[in-house]
Design an enzyme around this catalytic site. Structure first.
Site, PDB file in Angstrom:
ATOM      1  CG  HIS A   3      -9.069   6.244   1.776  1.00  0.00           C
ATOM      2  ND1 HIS A   3      -9.011   6.041   0.431  1.00  0.00           N
ATOM      3  CD2 HIS A   3      -8.323   5.413   2.610  1.00  0.00           C
ATOM      4  CE1 HIS A   3      -8.309   5.047   0.166  1.00  0.00           C
ATOM      5  NE2 HIS A   3      -8.093   4.435   1.392  1.00  0.00           N
ATOM      6  CD  GLU A  16      -3.051  -1.138   2.065  1.00  0.00           C
ATOM      7  OE1 GLU A  16      -3.279  -0.131   2.786  1.00  0.00           O
ATOM      8  OE2 GLU A  16      -3.566  -2.313   2.297  1.00  0.00           O
ATOM      9  NE  ARG A  41      -4.652   5.576   3.160  1.00  0.00           N
ATOM     10  CZ  ARG A  41      -5.153   4.857   4.118  1.00  0.00           C
ATOM     11  NH1 ARG A  41      -5.589   5.240   5.165  1.00  0.00           N
ATOM     12  NH2 ARG A  41      -5.032   3.574   3.885  1.00  0.00           N
ATOM     13  NE  ARG A  63      -4.570   5.388   9.716  1.00  0.00           N
ATOM     14  CZ  ARG A  63      -5.108   4.322   9.118  1.00  0.00           C
ATOM     15  NH1 ARG A  63      -4.476   3.201   8.907  1.00  0.00           N
ATOM     16  NH2 ARG A  63      -6.066   4.660   8.051  1.00  0.00           N
TER      17      ARG A  63
END
Ligand code: SIN
Length: 555
Positions: A256, A127, A303, A400
Site C-alpha cells: 500500500h 479510489e 497501487r 489488486r
C-alpha cells in the site's frame, strides 16, 4: 502431565463444516451455511475476539456498482489494474454477483449503515485506478462496521460455534504411499484440521469436518512494515501448501503506498480514499511528483505504480517519507466527518490533518497470490475450499484494484457455501463424509517438552520480516532474492528443529507458518523474471520487460 496421558484424554470435535478464519470471507460462508439449522458450523480463529481479522482494518470500503457504472466497466478496471494477469471469468463473477450480495447480505441482512448523501442515496467514493466512483464506505472504518454486524448475526445462530483463541496447526489429510498404487491417483482429501486451543489444557484437538473452508487471510506480517494486524502471518497459505494444495501467483504481494510514517503510528493505514477525495502526494520539499510517474492518473494511479514512485523518490533523494496533503482539498469539518479514524489517530500522534500534511511510506498490504481456488472456491485438495485473501481466484492478477478485497471475500465465501449446500443435495449436511475419529491419529506431543523461548521466537520473526522487507520487497533483484532464499532456507531448518522439541503456543505455530510462507513468496519471486504489477525486479539483464497497470491505456 505427560504427552501420552494428555493425548488419551483428547476428544475430537466433529462438525459439518469447519471454517478457519473469521473475516468477511469466513463469516459470509458461515452465514449462508447456517440457514439450514441442521447443519453444524464451527469457526476457529486464533484471535481473542471474533471480530479481529484483516477485515476489521479495511478502511476505504467495498466496491459495488456506482452511478453511470456497469459490470463491464468494473471488469475493465480490475483487468487493467491487474496488469494483464487477472482471470476475466473471475473478475466477471465479482462484478456481476458482488453488488447484489452487498445489497442482500450487508445492507438488508446485516444492516450495515453505509454512508449516504443528504438526499438519502448511497454515497460512492473513488479510489486509485477506478474509472468511476463506486466504493461504499462507513467513514474510514468500513471493515470494522461490516465485521461487527456479521459476527453479531452469526452469534444469534444456534448452529454456529465460534471458537476463539484456537490456532489451526495443520490440515488433516491422509498420506498417499507408493505401496498403494490405486490410492496414489486419488486426490488428497481434507478432513478438518488439528487446532491448538490456547486456553484450558492448551493442547491440540482434532476438528473433523465434511468440508473445510480456509479463510485464514493474508501474510503482511512476514514483512517488516505492513498495514496488517498480527494474525496476518501466512498460516493458511503454509498449511494448504503442506497439505499439497496448489499455490499460484505467490510473487505478487501488494504494497500500500500510504501508511503513517511516525513513531507509534507504524503500519497505520492512510486510506486510498484520502487521495480519492483529492489528497495529493508531495516530497518533503514540496514537489508534487505523481504526474511524472503516471500522467493519466496522477495521484490516483494503480497501487503498484504509486508505491514504487514513492519508493523511488525516497531512495533517490534520501527522504524518510513523502507527504500526503488532504487539508488543501477538503474543509476541516468534512475531513473529520469523512475520515474520523485517521483524523483521531493522527491527532493523537501530534499531526492535525486538517492543517498539516501526513508523512507516509509504503508497506506490505495484500497478498494477490495464494491457494489456487476456482469459481466456487474449490482447491486442488478435495473437501478443502479457500476463500478471501488466502485464496487466489485470479481476480487480482499482478496487482489488486482498490477495495475489491472485501467484495471478493463476501462473494467467494458465499459461493463456497452454496457449493457445499449443493453437495449435500438432500438438504441436510455433509456428516456422511466426515471421517471417523478413530481413523484420524491424535496429535503427537511426545518429545515436545521444552518451553517456547519468546526471545528466540521474536528474533526469528524479526529476521524473517527484515529479510522479506529488504530482499523480497517493493524492488527485487536476482541477487537479493538469492540471498533471501539462502537465509530463509537456513532459518526454516532451525525453526523446524526447534518446533519439534518445543511445547506449542500460538507464536511458535505462527513462526513456523511465517517462515514457510516467506519461502513460498521468495521462491515464486525468484522463479519469475518478468516485472509485472507488484512484482518488480531491478538491475537485471534480460529482465527488463516491465508490465504494470501504468503501461495500460487509461480508460
Ligand atoms: C484503503 O483504504 O486504502 C485500503 C483499501 C484496500 O486495500 O482495498
Amino acid at each position: 502431565m505427560t504427552g501420552a496421558t494428555r493425548a488419551t484424554q483428547e476428544h475430537a470435535h466433529e462438525t459439518d463444516v469447519l471454517i478457519i478464519g473469521c473475516g468477511i470471507a469466513g463469516a459470509a460462508a458461515a452465514l449462508r451455511l447456517s440457514r439450514n439449522h441442521q447443519r453444524q458450523i464451527t469457526i476457529v480463529t486464533r484471535a481473542r475476539e471474533p471480530e479481529e481479522s484483516n477485515t476489521r482494518y479495511a478502511q476505504g470500503g467495498i466496491v459495488t456498482r456506482g452511478e453511470d457504472d456497469s459490470a463491464e466497466r468494473l471488469v475493465e478496471d480490475i483487468l487493467a489494474a491487474g496488469a494483464g494477469l487477472s482471470l476475466p471469468l473471475a473478475a466477471r463473477i465479482l462484478a456481476e454477483d458482488g453488488p447484489e450480495l452487498v445489497r442482500e447480505v450487508l445492507i438488508e441482512q446485516a444492516g450495515v449503515e453505509f454512508d449516504r448523501r443528504p438526499n438519502g442515496e448511497l454515497a460512492y467514493g473513488r479510489e486509485g485506478a477506478h474509472s468511476r466512483a463506486r466504493v461504499l464506505h462507513v467513514g474510514d472504518a468500513t471493515g470494522r462496521a461490516i465485521i461487527k454486524r456479521l459476527i453479531a448475526l452469526l452469534q444469534e445462530r444456534p448452529n454456529v460455534r465460534i471458537v476463539t483463541r484456537a490456532t489451526a496447526v495443520d490440515l488433516i489429510t491422509f498420506p498417499h504411499h507408493a505401496n498403494d498404487p490405486l490410492k496414489v491417483y486419488e486426490p488428497i482429501a481434507c478432513h478438518g484440521a488439528y487446532v491448538f486451543e490456547q486456553d484450558g489444557a492448551a493442547r491440540v484437538r482434532r476438528y473433523l469436518a465434511g468440508a473445510t473452508i480456509l479463510a485464514a487471510g493474508g501474510l503482511g506480517r512476514i514483512f517488516r512494515y505492513t498495514s496488517n494486524p498480527p494474525g496476518a502471518r501466512g498460516d493458511g497459505l503454509a498449511m494448504a501448501y503442506r497439505a499439497g494444495a496448489r499455490v499460484i501467483n505467490a510473487e505478487y504481494v501488494q504494497f500500500h503506498p500510504t501508511t503513517l510514517a511516525v513513531t507509534d503510528g507504524e503500519g497505520f493505514l492512510i486510506s486510498e480514499a484520502v487521495r480519492g477525495e483529492g489528497g495529493r502526494l508531495y516530497t518533503p520539499d514540496g514537489r508534487h511528483f505523481m504526474d511524472e510517474y503516471a500522467p493519466e492518473w496522477g495521484d490516483l494511479a494503480p497501487r503498484d505504480v504509486v508505491a514504487r514512485a514513492i519508493h523511488h523518490e525516497m531512495v533517490e533523494h534520501g527522504y524518510p517519507h513523502v507527504l500526503l496533503d488532504i487539508h488543501s482539498a477538503m474543509s476541516a469539518e468534512r475531513i473529520q466527518e469523512r475520515f474520523p479514524t485517521i483524523y483521531a489517530k493522527c491527532l493523537d500522534l501530534g499531526i492535525d490533518i486538517t492543517r498539516q500534511p501526513i508523512p507516509v511510506v509504503p508497506a506490505a498490504h495484500y497478498f494477490c497470490g495464494g491457494v489456487w481456488a476456482d469459481a466456487w472456491g474449490h482447491t486442488t485438495v478435495e473437501n478443502l475450499y479457500a476463500v478471501g485473501e488466502v485464496a487466489c481466484t485470479g481476480i487480482h492478477g499482478a496487482n489488486r484494484l482498490a477495495s475489491t478485497s472485501l467484495l471478493e471475500g463476501l462473494a467467494w465465501g458465499d459461493r463456497a457455501a452454496r457449493d457445499i449446500v449443493r453437495a449435500g443435495a438432500d438438504g441436510r449436511c455433509l456428516s456422511a463424509s466426515v471421517v471417523r475419529a478413530d481413523d484420524v491419529p491424535r496429535w503427537e506431543e511426545a518429545g515436545t517438552e521444552e518451553a517456547a523461548d519468546p526471545a528466540l521466537i521474536w528474533r526469528d520473526m524479526r529476521t524473517i520480516q527484515h529479510t522479506m522487507w529488504h530482499y523480497v520487497g517493493l524492488v527485487r533483484s536476482a541477487r537479493r532474492l538469492a540471498r533471501a532464499l539462502r537465509d530463509l532456507t537456513h532459518l526454516n531448518q532451525d525453526i523446524d528443529s526447534f518446533y519439534r522439541v518445543t511445547r506449542l503456543n500460538d507464536a511458535l505455530i505462527g513462526l513456523r507458518h511465517s517462515v514457510q510462507a516467506a519461502l513460498i513468496v521468495a521462491e515464486a519471486a525468484q522463479h519469475n523474471r518478468q516485472s509485472r504489477g507488484c512484482h518488480y525486479r531491478d538491475n537485471e539483464k534480460g529482465a527488463a520487460v516491465v508490465w504494470s497497470a501504468g503501461d495500460l491505456p487509461a480508460l
